[in-house]
Enzyme design. Structure first.
Site, short mmCIF file in Angstrom:
data_model
loop_
_atom_site.label_atom_id
_atom_site.label_comp_id
_atom_site.label_asym_id
_atom_site.label_seq_id
_atom_site.Cartn_x
_atom_site.Cartn_y
_atom_site.Cartn_z
N ASP A 31 -20.77 38.85 123.69
CA ASP A 31 -22.17 39.60 123.08
C ASP A 31 -21.70 41.43 123.70
OD1 ASP A 31 -23.68 37.34 122.46
OD2 ASP A 31 -25.62 37.46 124.43
N GLU B 45 -27.30 38.57 114.17
CA GLU B 45 -28.64 37.86 114.22
C GLU B 45 -29.61 38.29 114.54
OE1 GLU B 45 -28.20 34.56 117.18
OE2 GLU B 45 -27.05 35.96 118.60
N ARG C 130 -19.57 37.06 93.96
CA ARG C 130 -20.47 36.86 95.00
C ARG C 130 -20.74 38.06 96.14
NH1 ARG C 130 -20.39 30.55 95.97
NH2 ARG C 130 -20.69 30.20 93.63
N ARG D 175 -25.20 34.60 98.46
CA ARG D 175 -25.15 33.51 99.60
C ARG D 175 -24.82 33.60 100.94
NH1 ARG D 175 -25.25 30.92 95.21
NH2 ARG D 175 -23.93 28.78 94.52
N ARG E 235 -24.65 25.50 131.57
CA ARG E 235 -26.91 25.28 131.14
C ARG E 235 -27.42 26.64 131.35
NH1 ARG E 235 -30.32 20.95 133.65
NH2 ARG E 235 -28.60 19.31 132.99
O1 F6P Z 1 -24.89 35.07 124.54
C1 F6P Z 1 -24.10 34.41 123.95
C2 F6P Z 1 -24.85 34.06 122.69
O2 F6P Z 1 -23.63 33.02 121.47
C3 F6P Z 1 -25.95 34.55 121.23
O3 F6P Z 1 -24.23 35.23 120.84
C4 F6P Z 1 -26.50 34.12 120.69
O4 F6P Z 1 -27.73 34.70 120.49
C5 F6P Z 1 -27.25 32.69 121.63
O5 F6P Z 1 -26.03 33.02 122.93
C6 F6P Z 1 -27.45 31.29 121.55
O6 F6P Z 1 -27.36 30.70 122.15
P1 F6P Z 1 -27.22 28.68 122.40
O7 F6P Z 1 -26.25 28.27 122.42
O8 F6P Z 1 -28.22 28.77 124.06
O9 F6P Z 1 -28.16 29.22 121.49
#
Ligand code: F6P
Length: 361
Positions: A140, A235, A175, A279, A77
């Site tokens: 990460d 991201e 694409r 896309r 969690r």
């Molecule tokens: O830290 C691991 C990770 O998968 C990150 O790459 C991502 O930003 C984040 O956790 C996503 O978190 P959650 O599963 O809480 O959406």
């Protein structure tokens, strides 16, 4: 030697290799100290279980058959570090409760498997006098002091397969395909998956992009007869202007423009500026799903075995690490409050640039 009571928890996002690490710790503890001298107490759902005393003694047999299993048998969690010392509506003093759970279960030490947030709380508990050992987990790969974290290479394999598979649609339809890859604030996962999958453009937070440079990379490929392009976007990617903003302002400005992510904006801008059909694809949590790769199974086993040695030596307040080619450890206080970003002169970045991959800068 008195029986050692070892608490173990997994916290933060799940990832492949958690069970392999739990298994590594347990098997090495039983082997080094003897089954009758070790009691492993599994704590449910990370720090939540430690706060609420949700734990149980585990049988040695529970650590068999889990090497290949994804996720975590203990549950996990997110319990944010920044809230650990804040008493919320439930009136619970979390730090006091965690210390109480440790004490009432007569733990000799606590093993915390997790990423940066998990390590911050681990260090806090260590400073509060508990015997804590951290194990660096995250797709990460952004934990300071270790060259690699378990979970990362499996995610790279999955990310690579995504980039591979997207090539067929990109080429068949001529694409531009923009693939968003997780990694939080760091670009490791995007860099490695992008290079391994043959992406043409890689955008990572450490190298702010200029959309015109991204567009010109796509157009140059088209002029050279390549009617498709693959863009791997972390991201956390941001353009030059965004890189100078606070996170809050960045999110507000994106929302005002009608975007929630960098990927959405980049996709729209490429399509508008080049006229090429563009896309986006978001593999999301698939990147951390399923069975760990061979690399991660080995790393998890090495990390778990190292943690068992630290317990045997009663060396606490450390996080296991890969340092160069060796398995070692760093002080928890040294690794927390820092993030391991991709250095601009990283060898993979340099090689990628040398083969013509654009970073949009
Ligand atoms: O830290 C691991 C990770 O998968 C990150 O790459 C991502 O930003 C984040 O956790 C996503 O978190 P959650 O599963 O809480 O959406």
């Amino acid at each position: 030697m008195a029986k050692r009571r070892i608490g173990i928890l997994t916290s933060g996002g799940d990832c492949p290799g958690l069970n392999a690490t739990i298994r590594g710790v347990a098997k090495a503890c039983y082997d080094l100290m003897g089954d009758e001298k070790v009691e492993i107490i599994g704590i449910t759902d990370g720090y939540h279980g430690l706060i609420h005393n949700e734990c149980r003694e585990m049988k040695p047999s529970e650590f068999s058959g889990i090497l290949t299993q994804g996720g975590t048998i203990l549950g996990t969690r997110r319990t944010p570090y920044k809230m650990m010392q804040v008493v919320e509506d439930d009136n619970i003093d979390k730090v006091a409760e965690m210390k109480q759970t440790y004490k009432s279960n007569k733990l000799d030490c606590l093993l915390t498997l997790g990423g940066n947030g998990t390590h911050k709380t681990a260090n806090l508990l260590s400073e509060e006098g508990l015997n804590v050992i951290g194990l660096p987990k995250t797709i990460d790969n952004d934990i300071w002091g270790t060259s690699v974290t378990f979970g990362f290479h499996t995610a790279v394999d999955i990310g690579t397969e995504v980039v591979d598979r997207i090539h067929t649609t990109a080429t068949s339809h001529s694409r531009v395909m923009v693939i968003e890859i997780m990694g939080n604030k760091a670009g490791w996962l995007t860099l490695y998956s992008g290079v391994a999958g043959g992406a043409d453009i890689i955008l990572i937070p450490e190298i702010p992009y200029n959309i015109d440079k991204v567009v010109s990379a796509v157009e140059s490929r088209a002029k050279a007869g390549k009617q498709f392009s693959i863009v791997a976007v972390a991201e956390g990617a941001m353009d030059l202007a965004e890189s100078k903003m606070k996170k809050k302002d960045r999110a507000r400005i994106r929302a005002e423009q009608g975007y929630t992510t960098a990927t959405a904006r980049i996709t729209k801008e490429i399509q508008d500026k080049t006229g090429f059909e563009t896309r986006s694809v978001v593999p999301g949590h698939m990147l951390r799903g399923g069975s760990p790769s061979a690399y991660d199974r080995i790393l998890a086993t090495q990390f778990g075995a190292r943690a068992a040695r630290l317990i045997l030596e009663e060396k606490y307040g450390y996080s296991v690490a890969k340092i160069g080619t060796e398995i070692g450890e760093n002080r928890l206080s040294d690794v927390t409050m820092k993030t391991k970003f991709v250095p601009l002169d990283d060898k993979v970045v340099v090689a990628a640039r040398d083969i013509g991959i654009s970073f949009g800068d």
